[in-house]
Design a protein around this motif. Structure first.
Motif, PDB file in Angstrom:
ATOM      1  N   SER A 121       0.837  -1.196   0.000  1.00 19.27           N
ATOM      2  CA  SER A 121       0.000   0.000   0.000  1.00 19.27           C
ATOM      3  C   SER A 121       0.873   1.247   0.000  1.00 19.27           C
ATOM      4  O   SER A 121       0.409   2.333  -0.285  1.00 19.27           O
ATOM      5  CB  SER A 121      -0.926  -0.009   1.203  1.00 19.27           C
ATOM      6  OG  SER A 121      -0.167  -0.014   2.383  1.00 19.27           O
ATOM      7  N   THR A 149       0.040  -0.857   7.302  1.00 21.62           N
ATOM      8  CA  THR A 149      -0.303  -1.855   8.308  1.00 21.62           C
ATOM      9  C   THR A 149      -0.270  -3.261   7.727  1.00 21.62           C
ATOM     10  O   THR A 149      -0.477  -4.225   8.439  1.00 21.62           O
ATOM     11  CB  THR A 149      -1.731  -1.628   8.838  1.00 21.62           C
ATOM     12  OG1 THR A 149      -2.604  -1.576   7.707  1.00 21.62           O
ATOM     13  CG2 THR A 149      -1.839  -0.350   9.607  1.00 21.62           C
ATOM     14  N   GLY A 170       1.001  12.138   3.737  1.00 24.01           N
ATOM     15  CA  GLY A 170       0.507  10.763   3.759  1.00 24.01           C
ATOM     16  C   GLY A 170      -0.677  10.579   4.691  1.00 24.01           C
ATOM     17  O   GLY A 170      -1.038   9.459   5.021  1.00 24.01           O
ATOM     18  N   ILE A 199       6.839   6.963  -1.558  1.00 23.59           N
ATOM     19  CA  ILE A 199       6.671   6.343  -2.877  1.00 23.59           C
ATOM     20  C   ILE A 199       8.010   5.882  -3.451  1.00 23.59           C
ATOM     21  O   ILE A 199       8.121   4.810  -4.030  1.00 23.59           O
ATOM     22  CB  ILE A 199       6.039   7.343  -3.857  1.00 23.59           C
ATOM     23  CG1 ILE A 199       4.689   7.810  -3.322  1.00 23.59           C
ATOM     24  CG2 ILE A 199       5.853   6.709  -5.227  1.00 23.59           C
ATOM     25  CD1 ILE A 199       4.160   9.002  -4.053  1.00 23.59           C
ATOM     26  N   TYR A 211       8.263   0.103  -9.471  1.00 18.17           N
ATOM     27  CA  TYR A 211       7.012  -0.536  -9.057  1.00 18.17           C
ATOM     28  C   TYR A 211       6.010  -0.394 -10.183  1.00 18.17           C
ATOM     29  O   TYR A 211       5.726   0.703 -10.640  1.00 18.17           O
ATOM     30  CB  TYR A 211       6.484   0.148  -7.788  1.00 18.17           C
ATOM     31  CG  TYR A 211       5.088  -0.314  -7.374  1.00 18.17           C
ATOM     32  CD1 TYR A 211       4.729  -1.653  -7.438  1.00 18.17           C
ATOM     33  CD2 TYR A 211       4.148   0.590  -6.905  1.00 18.17           C
ATOM     34  CE1 TYR A 211       3.472  -2.067  -7.054  1.00 18.17           C
ATOM     35  CE2 TYR A 211       2.874   0.178  -6.519  1.00 18.17           C
ATOM     36  CZ  TYR A 211       2.543  -1.145  -6.594  1.00 18.17           C
ATOM     37  OH  TYR A 211       1.290  -1.559  -6.215  1.00 18.17           O
ATOM     38  N   GLN A 212       5.514  -1.516 -10.664  1.00 13.45           N
ATOM     39  CA  GLN A 212       4.408  -1.485 -11.613  1.00 13.45           C
ATOM     40  C   GLN A 212       3.183  -1.947 -10.845  1.00 13.45           C
ATOM     41  O   GLN A 212       3.141  -3.083 -10.378  1.00 13.45           O
ATOM     42  CB  GLN A 212       4.690  -2.399 -12.805  1.00 13.45           C
ATOM     43  CG  GLN A 212       5.570  -1.741 -13.831  1.00 13.45           C
ATOM     44  CD  GLN A 212       6.202  -2.767 -14.742  1.00 13.45           C
ATOM     45  OE1 GLN A 212       7.087  -3.515 -14.337  1.00 13.45           O
ATOM     46  NE2 GLN A 212       5.749  -2.817 -15.977  1.00 13.45           N
ATOM     47  N   LYS A 213       2.215  -1.059 -10.722  1.00  6.79           N
ATOM     48  CA  LYS A 213       1.114  -1.304  -9.796  1.00  6.79           C
ATOM     49  C   LYS A 213       0.408  -2.634 -10.028  1.00  6.79           C
ATOM     50  O   LYS A 213       0.095  -2.981 -11.147  1.00  6.79           O
ATOM     51  CB  LYS A 213       0.126  -0.150  -9.864  1.00  6.79           C
ATOM     52  CG  LYS A 213       0.690   1.018  -9.085  1.00  6.79           C
ATOM     53  CD  LYS A 213      -0.107   2.263  -9.213  1.00  6.79           C
ATOM     54  CE  LYS A 213       0.699   3.379  -8.545  1.00  6.79           C
ATOM     55  NZ  LYS A 213       0.197   4.681  -8.891  1.00  6.79           N
ATOM     56  N   ASP A 214       0.172  -3.322  -8.930  1.00  7.85           N
ATOM     57  CA  ASP A 214      -0.498  -4.621  -8.919  1.00  7.85           C
ATOM     58  C   ASP A 214       0.244  -5.688  -9.721  1.00  7.85           C
ATOM     59  O   ASP A 214      -0.299  -6.762  -9.969  1.00  7.85           O
ATOM     60  CB  ASP A 214      -1.943  -4.521  -9.454  1.00  7.85           C
ATOM     61  CG  ASP A 214      -2.787  -3.596  -8.602  1.00  7.85           C
ATOM     62  OD1 ASP A 214      -2.374  -3.324  -7.467  1.00  7.85           O
ATOM     63  OD2 ASP A 214      -3.841  -3.144  -9.082  1.00  7.85           O
ATOM     64  N   GLN A 215       1.450  -5.394 -10.181  1.00  7.12           N
ATOM     65  CA  GLN A 215       2.189  -6.391 -10.943  1.00  7.12           C
ATOM     66  C   GLN A 215       3.505  -6.756 -10.279  1.00  7.12           C
ATOM     67  O   GLN A 215       3.698  -7.892  -9.866  1.00  7.12           O
ATOM     68  CB  GLN A 215       2.525  -5.876 -12.342  1.00  7.12           C
ATOM     69  CG  GLN A 215       1.350  -5.553 -13.205  1.00  7.12           C
ATOM     70  CD  GLN A 215       1.808  -5.044 -14.548  1.00  7.12           C
ATOM     71  OE1 GLN A 215       2.585  -5.674 -15.232  1.00  7.12           O
ATOM     72  NE2 GLN A 215       1.356  -3.865 -14.922  1.00  7.12           N
ATOM     73  N   LEU A 216       4.417  -5.795 -10.223  1.00  6.92           N
ATOM     74  CA  LEU A 216       5.785  -6.108  -9.836  1.00  6.92           C
ATOM     75  C   LEU A 216       6.388  -5.030  -8.965  1.00  6.92           C
ATOM     76  O   LEU A 216       6.133  -3.847  -9.154  1.00  6.92           O
ATOM     77  CB  LEU A 216       6.673  -6.180 -11.090  1.00  6.92           C
ATOM     78  CG  LEU A 216       6.335  -7.176 -12.174  1.00  6.92           C
ATOM     79  CD1 LEU A 216       7.124  -6.849 -13.414  1.00  6.92           C
ATOM     80  CD2 LEU A 216       6.669  -8.567 -11.704  1.00  6.92           C
TER      81      LEU A 216
END
Lengths: 338, 540
Positions: free
Chosen positions: B39, B47, B134, B203, B216-221
């Motif tokens: 996240s 968390t 944040g 980030i 960081y590739q979101k939801d992938q790697l």
């Protein structure tokens, strides 16, 4: 005609307000809030809990939250994700290319396979081939994506091990996002064609699962539209003049039969976007569908609201374009409206 | 001629389709099939385990848990002194610790006291320029009660930092080994603030850990590269890739086809097949968790200790272990797992005894039983993989002593909300430890103060028990604390606010060429000491 378009555009505003309100209220009707999800089994004192809620602006009355939200949306601000703390719009654009790529490939598949099947069925009308093709397309049309996707995985990924079960490309390849389309970006990577094939293997099954229903619709539409054209007088006279049958079909009949097919193609694009949500969750495809689903379980309000609104906007936009194109290419519609 | 050219093209394509053969030439890369998207890239604001698994490789803490254990060892602090009253902790920082040099930051200095001050003050001081970056929510810092424990943090000199506490807090060192206590670079934070990009601190991370952030590739790697100037020996792996794969069965498939080397949290039903697979191996360890059935002692008839004891006797827990956990767990008798110090093995558990249960229920005034509700977990958790199935078995067991339990469940957020508000009668719940200290179970789950916080789901406040754990919290000698906790466990068992159900085992599956991995008792994964050997014949 411009007047017609303007009226259509104006009608979009209440649609958006309705969608935003529904998305806003529905997720709040379900118990549990984002703070609860962050804490999980843990507990904190009431004061800290209230403070955490206040930080997220969740302590204000419902209508205040809604009007604030709508005000921001009109300024192009869709809020900030509670989970990732990033602007919703940014999060959306980061994932949208994956969904779009899947949708486009599925659509290409549906068109490239669907139209020839429809043509064959029309030419061989009332033969076993026609019955077979149309029967199969009815099955394809009625198949739930969820079930169909799982069957594809079972057969091709698990048993035959021909295709991977999830993801967009083998994680080993370091592919820089340039266009966001893996099938294009992979060609620029160090591994080139090998990475491209990896991307192709990854998209194959999801695209088939997602493209099956549009494929069936397009095939059936092509067939019936072509049959209708075949019964027209000018086709009969072309045939009477002794033109070759393929010429009659491909050059003269298909061109006219194509108008309703085009409309169907445009309209199914909306269902492709919604179908992508299911497909993505089955194939772990990292697009907006999976992102939205996850945001519901984590009660990430801004993402749910913004995501639903953006998707609705997209579907409405595509339908609108189809409408416009349709008005332009169909002389009948154009004449009536002007 | 044309045909043969076409044929050869097809054959080449066919080969490329099935084999990722060029992978062998890549740098030593481990692909880890992780369970979710992080996240954030800052453990202070997160968390979730998915975030900690990434940030653990990027950051270090003052003190740390020994690889694969709950023991504390020096981290960025080489040593520490604790004042006699337990109120002042003085940490001496390691010399020459280098921060990551990345595409977005070039450090000009090594670690010093300012970095420690920055890392804690961001979470602690509301007027700190980074406090609201944040969202201003530091859930772990708050839930470990740090705002009420830390009075002040002082810089003594460049390499010495003092923590002054409001009250003596025995688990404090263990608290500082947790992920939220990671040390960030103050120099990087200043630079970001000046360029008005403060939010990038969460980030694009910069730490001192064994790997640095690449992309960081979101939801992938998530892609990490080895930190060449790490203060310990550099990691053996050159690159670490997190391939985000939420479904455990999908992780298993990817492991089989060598799309990843390592899969976290395999599904219980796949474990046998994994262990039998020639290219895979499975590791197991007792987990730092407990699954339990909580009685709401504020509601009748569960305010009666005899009723609670009767139900404890009536449940056949071994049968649940066999059918629900598929034997991947042990029956629990204490609220803390046996791997935690102060576990009292002398405590006598309630056996499975229907006759005695009936007797107690009669004594309590319910000879014909009663009707009630039983809430079953809607999600699979490490401490209870299938709440519904277990609920059905419990329902049958309870019927034998005349108790008619209706099964109730909600989706997970609703379940948590209603349970924290005490709407339940009997509730399936559980816990995975944060820092290996008994206080993290006994106080957090059963202390009187935890009732208002919501994690004491039973609403059970026993003076005798609470006095024992309160006293233990203020002592610093482990042997003295252990005695008090052992006593507390006896009180707990007698009063039976829970039926202790199970301590489940934790599993990890990997390809056979992964070596040096140890299961972390807290449920996370760490690859600093992991290596890949002899990848010949393995498509990775």
């Amino acid at each position: 005609m411009i007047k017609v378009l303007l009226r259509k555009l104006l009608l979009l505003i209440p649609t958006f307000i309705g969608v935003s309100f529904l998305a806003f209220i529905l997720i709040r009707l379900v118990p549990g809030d984002p703070v609860m999800m962050m804490l999980g089994e843990k507990g904190v004192s009431k004061e800290i809990y209230a403070q955490m809620q206040a930080n997220l602006g969740l302590d204000q009355p419902f209508y205040v939250q809604y009007f604030k939200y709508i005000g921001h949306v009109f300024q192009g601000d869709f809020g900030t994700s509670i989970v990732s703390n990033r602007p919703v719009l940014e999060e959306f654009w980061d994932r949208f290319p994956a969904t779009l790529e899947l949708g486009v490939v599925a659509m290409i598949l549906a068109v490239v396979v669907g139209i020839p099947l429809g043509v064959i069925a029309a030419l061989r009308r009332n033969t076993w081939l026609d019955y077979g093709l149309m029967g199969t397309s009815l099955v394809g049309y009625s198949m739930p994506i969820f079930w169909w996707g799982l069957i594809l995985i079972m057969v091709f990924s698990v048993n035959l091990e021909w295709t991977p079960v999830a993801g967009r490309v083998n994680a080993m390849y370091e592919i820089q996002p340039i266009t966001g389309f893996m099938l294009i970006d992979s060609l620029w990577s160090e591994e080139g064609l090998t990475a491209w094939f990896s991307a192709l293997r990854h998209i194959a099954l999801p695209a088939i699962a997602l493209g099956t229903i549009p494929l069936a619709v397009i095939a059936r539409m092509t067939r019936s539209s072509l049959l209708e054209v075949f019964s027209e007088d000018y086709i009969r006279s072309l045939r009477a003049r002794g033109l070759q049958p393929w010429r009659v079909t491909l050059v003269h009949a298909l061109r006219n039969a194509f108008i309703p097919v085009m409309v169907v193609i445009g309209l199914t694009f909306g269902s492709i976007i919604t179908g992508a949500i299911l497909t993505e969750s089955i194939f772990s495809w990292p697009g907006i569908g999976k992102w939205l689903l996850h945001s519901v379980t984590s009660r990430d309000y801004p993402v749910i609201q913004g995501g639903v609104l953006l998707i609705a906007g997209l579907v409405v936009l595509v339908n609108f374009i189809v409408d416009v194109v349709n008005t332009m290419i169909n002389p009948k519609l154009r004449d009536v409206r002007s | 001629m044309r045909f043969s050219r076409l044929l050869s093209t097809l054959l080449i394509s066919y080969g490329a389709w099935f084999a990722d053969s060029s992978l062998l030439a890549l740098p030593k890369t481990l692909v880890y099939c992780s369970e979710g998207s992080p996240s954030s890239f800052n453990p202070q604001v997160a968390t979730d385990g998915a975030t900690f698994n990434v940030t653990r490789h990027i950051y270090d803490k003052l003190v740390q848990f020994k690889h694969g254990s709950t023991e504390i060892e020096p981290g960025l602090a080489t040593r520490w002194d604790i004042s006699a009253d337990g109120l002042i902790y003085t940490f001496h920082l390691r010399d020459g610790v280098q921060f990551h040099e990345t595409a977005y930051f070039k450090p000009s200095r090594t670690l010093n006291a300012d970095d420690v001050l920055f890392s804690f003050n961001r979470q602690r001081l509301k007027d700190h320029p980074y406090y609201m970056v944040g969202g201003g929510t530091y859930e772990y810092f708050s839930s470990m009660d740090m705002p009420n424990i830390i009075r002040d943090i002082r810089k003594v000199d460049d390499h010495t930092v003092q923590f002054v506490l409001h009250k003596a807090e025995a688990p404090f060192l263990a608290d500082l080994a947790m992920d939220y206590a990671s040390i960030l670079s103050a120099e990087y934070a200043d630079q970001l603030l000046k360029s008005k990009r403060a939010d990038y601190i969460d980030i694009e991370p910069v730490g001192t850990g064994p790997f640095f952030f690449r992309s960081y590739q979101k939801d992938q790697l998530v892609r990490l590269y080895r930190h060449p100037n790490y203060w310990r020996a550099p990691a053996k792996l050159e690159r670490l890739v997190f391939s985000i794969t939420q479904e455990p069965t999908v992780r298993y498939q990817k492991l089989k086809t060598a799309e990843c080397h390592f899969a976290t949290e395999p599904a219980p039903q796949d474990i046998q097949a994994m262990a039998a697979h020639p290219a895979l191996k499975v590791m197991e360890q007792a987990g730092l968790n407990v699954g339990y059935l909580s009685f709401n002692v504020k509601k009748k008839p569960f305010d009666n200790v005899l009723v609670r004891q009767a139900i404890h006797l009536a449940l056949n827990r071994q049968a649940y272990i066999n059918a629900v956990y598929l034997k991947n767990a042990t029956v629990a008798k204490n609220p803390i797992p046996p791997t935690i110090w102060s576990y009292n093995d002398a405590v006598k558990d309630y056996p499975y005894d229907v006759a005695q249960a009936k007797e107690l229920l009669t004594k309590a005034g319910y000879p014909n039983g009663f009707s009630t509700t039983l809430w079953t977990l809607p999600v699979s958790r490490p401490y209870n993989p299938n709440g519904k199935k277990m609920g059905e078995m419990m329902q049958a067991d309870l019927a034998k002593i005349g108790i008619q339990a209706k099964l109730v469940t909600f989706d997970w957020p609703t379940y948590l909300k209603k349970a924290k508000e005490g709407e339940h009668e009997m509730l399936q719940m559980g816990w995975t430890g944060d820092n290996g200290d008994p206080d993290n179970f006994l106080n957090v789950l059963l202390g009187c103060a935890a009732i208002s916080g919501g994690s004491n789901y039973s609403g059970w406040c026993n003076k005798e028990f609470n006095a024992l754990i309160d006293k233990a919290r203020q002592l610093s000698k482990q042997s003295e604390r252990a005695k008090l906790y052992e006593e507390a466990q006896v009180v707990f068992k007698r009063e039976a606010p829970w039926v202790t159900l199970a301590h489940s085992k934790v599993y990890r599956a990997m390809r056979k060429n992964v070596v040096g991995y140890k299961i972390d008792p807290f449920g996370g994964d760490s690859f600093y000491e992991v290596d890949l050997v002899d990848s010949q014949g393995d498509r990775s």
